[in-house]
Write an enzyme that holds these catalytic residues in place. Structure first.
Site: not given
Length: 640
Positions: A186, A266
């Site tokens: 991320e 995710e």
């Protein structure tokens, strides 16, 4: 002439079998088909449905149980983080044994039939201490983490040179079960947006893992995050939960990856808790509906989490948006498998044949144990700080002391008589994260980062002023991960700047793992007065064996905040006064069926007069559900 034993044709048969096996292994492949918009496994179209599991949050004894449950649920892959600081807590000292045996975990997954999506960082977030980065990096005071900073890159290079060769044999193309490997994590949500850093990582991963390994990135569902987090040569994937429109999310992925498989790396089945929050829950119905929608589209989905586990010891992370917020000990995450590995209603996300799921590990309510006081910090200081103090005119941070986790005691003396309550002030919000203040061993109050910056003190000139500082977990996400701990700026008492400190690094865990305080004899004392229950103090007790090693949950009713050890193992933090978590998970693997089980509690603020703790057969993770009392004398298990 015929001879017994070896036959001339045997060599040819063995040679044939060798080449057959060789070509079977060499033909194994995992790649991206940009024409068919899918993954290819051994040349065939492949779609994964995966679940996240963190070996660092589950005792080794339960790895096989959890993996088998995930496999029987119908998953064909798992997603696994590798926390750098879990394996290199001290610079240059690597630990891949016991609960840190990554290779054994990969082997168990392989034996179970599960492929692996590996996330080796070096940064992982994961609500884990400092996002998996080791705190010793902060010994370089101006280091820019997650960037092309030369000190940071050197440390990363050293780490990956150890880690990646260990996992290379486990790549699917090498005969193992790792199908894809994430680079960083991320990164688009981080302020640096340093493409040179990402290019450097890409080169490292390629050097150690080869050109045929599928490398990928994961970023949040915004254009900014995808822009800074993606890089050519790393397949860009997205993450999002039930509050997101599936079509719009995958359209964003398509803007950055016009061709290739759709991937939600995710998909959030639940969420984390901070101390003081309400317990987070995500609708099972929404999870099931959205998962079905993504799979019908042909997307590859990883459920984060499938089992959350526990932040044992000091491994919980923290967030810092408007203020510092520490993550709770339980990482239950409202996931399909509970913190203790039991099926929840979210397991309905997959059709599980009746009787195919391994049985739940049994739970047992061992009952009450009454503890006794060992002593406050001053009285046991020689045991928990055998090296003695570091002297300094001004306070030093944990990192300067190379005390990266747990607690440090800062000691000085009162510079003048304070007959009236006098403010002790942290004017620059310099206490990270909580400080417990005592004068001559008498508790005075506390300071707390972002919340309590002033407390009052009384005493006489020359009295001992102790400030016991707790590291509650480093920030794991965002721009504030350079999260130094301790007293980071001068404290002011009335008109005086406090100086001339004796600073004690504390090795509490080593002392308790070595048998203390149970290894010493403590004579029963007269009944404890209420005022003696305040401030950082150790308590001890024993749970008598009953032949069982079943999981249990420890409730500290009316205790305030602290840390618990069972048989020398640090279970993590308790804080029922703030909640929402009310119990600590105690794996049965920690409990002896035949030997006395040692309980050690470090209470930081105030212990109850009854000094009882309760072992229950179920968790309480939400403060609103607390209905347990401590008056059932029949259930009390007294100290031996």
């Amino acid at each position: 002439q015929k001879r017994r034993g070896w036959k001339p044709c045997s060599f040819n048969v063995l040679l044939f079998l060798f080449f057959l096996l060789y070509f079977q292994v060499s033909e194994r492949s995992f790649s991206i088909d940009y024409n068919k918009n899918c993954f290819l496994k051994d040349g065939q179209t492949f779609q994964y449905i995966s679940g996240s599991i963190h070996y660092s949050r589950i005792p080794r004894a339960y790895w096989k149980d959890r993996l088998l449950k995930m496999y029987m649920t119908g998953l064909n892959a798992i997603q696994v983080y590798v926390p750098w600081n879990f394996h290199e807590s001290t610079q240059g000292v690597y630990n891949f044994t016991g609960d840190r045996d990554l290779v054994h975990f990969l082997d168990l997954a392989n034996q179970t039939g599960l492929l692996v999506i590996l996330r080796p960082g070096p940064y992982i977030c994961a609500e884990w201490e400092m996002g998996g980065l080791p705190a010793w990096l902060l010994q370089k005071p101006n280091i820019i983490l997650r960037s092309a900073d030369t000190d940071y890159l050197q440390a990363v290079s050293n780490w990956l040179a150890v880690l990646l060769p260990k996992v290379k044999p486990w790549l699917y193309i090498n005969g193992g079960n790792i199908i894809t490997v994430q680079v960083e994590n991320e990164y688009g949500s981080y302020f640096a947006c340093d493409y040179n850093y990402m290019r450097y990582l890409r080169a490292l991963f390629r050097f150690f893992l080869g050109e045929n390994t599928v490398l990928f990135t994961i970023d949040g569902n915004t254009d900014k995050e995808m822009t800074c987090g993606s890089l050519e040569g790393l397949y860009a994937t997205v993450d999002f939960g039930t509050d997101t429109n599936v079509t719009e999310a995958f359209e964003r992925q398509r803007r950055f990856e016009p061709r290739g498989p759709l991937v939600n790396s995710e998909f959030y089945t639940g969420w984390l808790d901070h101390w003081g929050d309400s317990h987070a829950m995500v609708s099972t119905e929404k999870v099931i509906r959205m998962l079905a929608e993504m799979l019908m589209m042909g997307a590859n989905v990883n459920m984060y989490m499938f089992e959350g586990g526990t932040n044992f010891g000091y491994w919980n992370g923290a967030d810092h948006d408007r203020r510092y917020r520490s993550v709770v000990t339980s990482y239950d995450y409202d996931a399909p498998l509970s913190e203790a590995g039991d099926p929840t209603d979210k397991l309905l996300v997959r059709d599980v044949p009746p009787g195919s799921m391994p049985p739940a590990i049994p739970k047992f309510a061992y009952g009450f144990v009454t503890l006794k006081k060992v002593g406050n910090i001053s009285s046991v200081l020689s045991t928990i700080s055998p090296t003695g103090p570091v002297k300094s005119q001004y306070p030093l941070a944990f990192e300067e002391l190379k005390q990266y986790y747990g607690f440090v005691l800062y000691r000085t003396t009162l510079p003048r008589d304070l007959y009236e309550p006098t403010p002790l002030i942290s004017p620059l919000n310099g206490v990270h994260d909580r400080a417990y203040v005592s004068v001559n061993g008498v508790y005075q109050g506390l300071l707390e980062r972002d919340i309590v910056l002033v407390t009052n003190v009384t005493g006489k000139q020359g009295d001992t002023l102790d400030i016991f500082v707790e590291n509650m977990g480093r920030v794991n996400f965002g721009s504030k991960i350079n999260d130094y701990k301790g007293i980071l700026s001068n404290l002011i008492l009335g008109k005086d700047v406090l100086t001339d400190w004796n600073i004690y690094p504390l090795n509490i865990d080593e002392a308790i793992a070595g048998g203390w305080p149970h290894s010493e004899s403590f004579k029963p004392k007269s009944p404890i007065k209420k005022e003696q229950l305040f401030g950082p103090t150790f308590y001890m007790g024993t749970l008598q064996p009953n032949g069982l090693t079943w999981d249990t949950f420890l409730k500290l009713h009316e205790w305030t905040k602290g840390q618990v050890w069972i048989n020398g193992v640090n279970l993590g933090r308790y804080w029922p006064a703030r909640g929402p978590q009310q119990t600590l998970y105690v794996p049965g693997s920690l409990i002896s069926p035949t030997q006395t089980n040692n309980i050690t509690v470090l209470e930081l603020e105030r212990a109850p007069t009854h000094l009882k703790v309760l072992f229950m057969d179920r968790p309480l993770l939400n403060v609103t559900s607390v209905v347990v009392g401590v008056s059932d004398s029949d259930a009390i298990m007294e100290l031996s």
